[in-house]
Design an enzyme around this catalytic site. Structure first.
Site, PDB file in Angstrom:
ATOM      1  N   CYS A   1       2.174   2.425  -7.116  1.00  0.00           N
ATOM      2  CA  CYS A   1       3.082   2.054  -8.199  1.00  0.00           C
ATOM      3  C   CYS A   1       4.335   2.871  -7.950  1.00  0.00           C
ATOM      4  CB  CYS A   1       2.491   2.373  -9.574  1.00  0.00           C
ATOM      5  SG  CYS A   1       3.684   2.052 -10.900  1.00  0.00           S
TER       6      CYS A   1
ATOM      7  N   CYS B   1       6.059   4.204 -11.349  1.00  0.00           N
ATOM      8  CA  CYS B   1       5.434   5.164 -12.269  1.00  0.00           C
ATOM      9  C   CYS B   1       4.014   5.436 -11.820  1.00  0.00           C
ATOM     10  CB  CYS B   1       5.490   4.689 -13.711  1.00  0.00           C
ATOM     11  SG  CYS B   1       5.005   2.975 -13.952  1.00  0.00           S
ATOM     12  N   SER B   2       3.038   4.859 -12.488  1.00  0.00           N
ATOM     13  CA  SER B   2       1.660   5.258 -12.250  1.00  0.00           C
ATOM     14  C   SER B   2       0.695   4.137 -12.596  1.00  0.00           C
ATOM     15  CB  SER B   2       1.342   6.466 -13.127  1.00  0.00           C
ATOM     16  OG  SER B   2       1.645   6.143 -14.473  1.00  0.00           O
ATOM     17  N   CYS B   3       1.155   2.885 -12.585  1.00  0.00           N
ATOM     18  CA  CYS B   3       0.294   1.767 -12.984  1.00  0.00           C
ATOM     19  C   CYS B   3      -0.945   1.733 -12.101  1.00  0.00           C
ATOM     20  CB  CYS B   3       1.064   0.456 -12.902  1.00  0.00           C
ATOM     21  SG  CYS B   3       2.466   0.437 -14.038  1.00  0.00           S
TER      22      CYS B   3
END
Lengths: 215, 104
Positions: free
Chosen positions: A111, A114-116
Site C-alpha cells: 500500500c 498508507c497501510s491498507c
C-alpha cells in the site's frame, strides 16, 4: 482512568510519560468522560486484534484452496464471499481479491499511500509493511525487495505488484510446496506464513516428510 | 492529494527493517491509540477516506520522522477538533494536567 490496570507498573522504573503517551492518555480520558467511547469497547477492540484476528485466518483460506478445487474456484471468482464462508468478514476486508501465484506469475502486495491490508485474514500489518522503505521500493524495484526477503525469482517469472486501496484488499494465494501431498488441511495451514500471503515469501516445503509420504 | 504519504517509487528511504516474531503492538500507548481511533470511528462522524486524509495533513517532515500510530494519533486529534467533538484547548489543558507528575 479506566485502563490503569493495563499499564505496566511491576518492576520497571518509573519514568515521565512521553509527549505521545500524554496525548494518547489525554484523548482517551476526554473521550471516555464525554461518553464518546466506551472503555469496554476499547479493551474488546484490543483483544480482538491482538489475539483473535491474524494470519492464521488467511492460512486456513489458503489451505482450503489447496485441498478443495471447487473452493479455490470460488475464491478466485469472488474472494469476499469465499472467505466469508470460513467466517472471516469485517472491516478492512469488505472487498477482497485473491491473487494466485503460479510457476510463471508472482504477485506481491503493497500500500504505497498508507497501510491498507486485509485485516480479517491477516490481522494488523507488520511495521515493515507500513514503513516508507517498503512502500516506496515495492513498486520501484520489486525483484530487489523480493530478493531481500529471500525470494529469488527466475527471469521468466512475471512479477505483479498490487497497490491496495481503502476499498480493495488483496490476499496472495501462494503455491503449494512440493512434498505436501499427503498432508491434511490443518497441517497445510500450519505451513502458510503471513509473508507468503503478502507475496514476499514462498511457502517452504515441510521439514519432515508428511504422514503417508514414503520415507 | 499529492503529498509525502505518496511514497511509491521514491528513492533513498533506506533499508526495509523486519522484526522476527513481531508483536501486534509495540507499546501500551499503541494499543490505546489504535482502540480510541477505531472506537471514535464508530461515532460515524467520518469515513475511512477522511481518516486517511487527516493523517496525510501531517507536516511532511513530521510524517517521515514519526511512527505509524503517531500518524493515527495526529489524524484522530485533527478529526476530533474539526468535527467539534473536542476542542484544541481542552486537549492541551488535559495534556498539561497529565504532564504534572504523571508517571507510568
Amino acid at each position: 482512568m479506566s485502563h490503569e490496570h493495563r499499564h505496566e507498573h511491576g518492576g520497571t522504573p518509573q519514568r515521565p510519560l512521553t509527549e505521545t503517551e500524554l496525548r494518547v492518555r489525554a484523548l482517551e480520558s476526554l473521550l471516555t468522560e464525554k461518553g464518546l467511547v466506551d472503555p469496554k469497547a476499547l479493551d474488546a477492540l484490543i483483544d480482538t486484534y491482538e489475539t483473535k484476528v491474524g494470519p492464521r485466518n488467511g492460512a486456513r483460506v489458503v489451505a482450503r484452496a489447496w485441498v478443495d478445487p471447487a473452493y479455490k474456484a470460488r475464491l478466485l471468482n469472488d474472494a469476499t464471499a469465499a472467505i466469508a464462508e470460513l467466517g472471516y468478514t469485517g472491516r478492512q476486508g469488505e472487498e477482497m481479491v485473491v491473487l494466485e501465484n503460479t510457476p510463471t506469475v508472482h504477485n506481491m502486495v503493497v500500500c504505497t499511500l498508507c497501510s491498507c491490508y486485509p485485516w480479517p485474514v491477516l490481522g494488523l500489518p507488520p511495521v515493515w509493511y507500513k514503513s516508507p522503505p517498503y512502500r516506496s521500493r515495492a513498486v520501484l524495484d520489486p525483484r530487489g525487495v523480493l530478493g531481500e526477503f529471500g525470494v529469488a525469482l527466475p527471469d521468466g517469472v512475471e512479477v505483479r505488484v498490487w497497490d491496495s486501496t481503502s476499498e480493495v484488499r488483496y490476499l496472495v494465494l501462494p503455491e503449494r510446496p512440493p512434498g505436501t501431498e499427503g498432508m491434511s488441511e490443518g497441517e497445510l495451514a500450519a505451513l502458510v506464513t503471513r509473508d507468503s500471503m503478502i507475496g514476499v515469501a514462498r511457502v517452504a516445503p515441510p521439514v519432515r516428510p508428511a504422514a503417508g509420504t514414503p520415507a | 492529494m499529492n503529498g509525502v504519504h505518496d511514497l511509491g517509487g521514491m528513492h533513498g528511504l533506506g533499508p526495509i527493517v523486519r522484526e522476527e516474531n513481531e508483536p501486534v503492538f509495540h507499546a501500551e500507548w499503541e494499543r490505546r491509540a489504535f482502540a480510541i481511533t477505531m472506537a471514535a470511528g464508530f461515532l460515524g462522524e467520518w469515513n475511512i477516506d477522511m481518516s486517511r486524509h487527516s493523517r496525510e495533513l501531517m507536516p511532511p517532515a513530521e510524517y517521515l520522522a514519526t511512527s505509524y500510530y503517531e500518524h493515527w494519533l495526529w489524524g484522530l486529534e485533527h478529526l476530533l477538533v474539526e468535527k467539534g467533538l473536542l476542542t484544541k484547548e481542552e486537549i492541551e489543558a488535559r495534556v498539561a494536567e497529565l504532564r504534572k507528575g504523571a508517571v507510568r
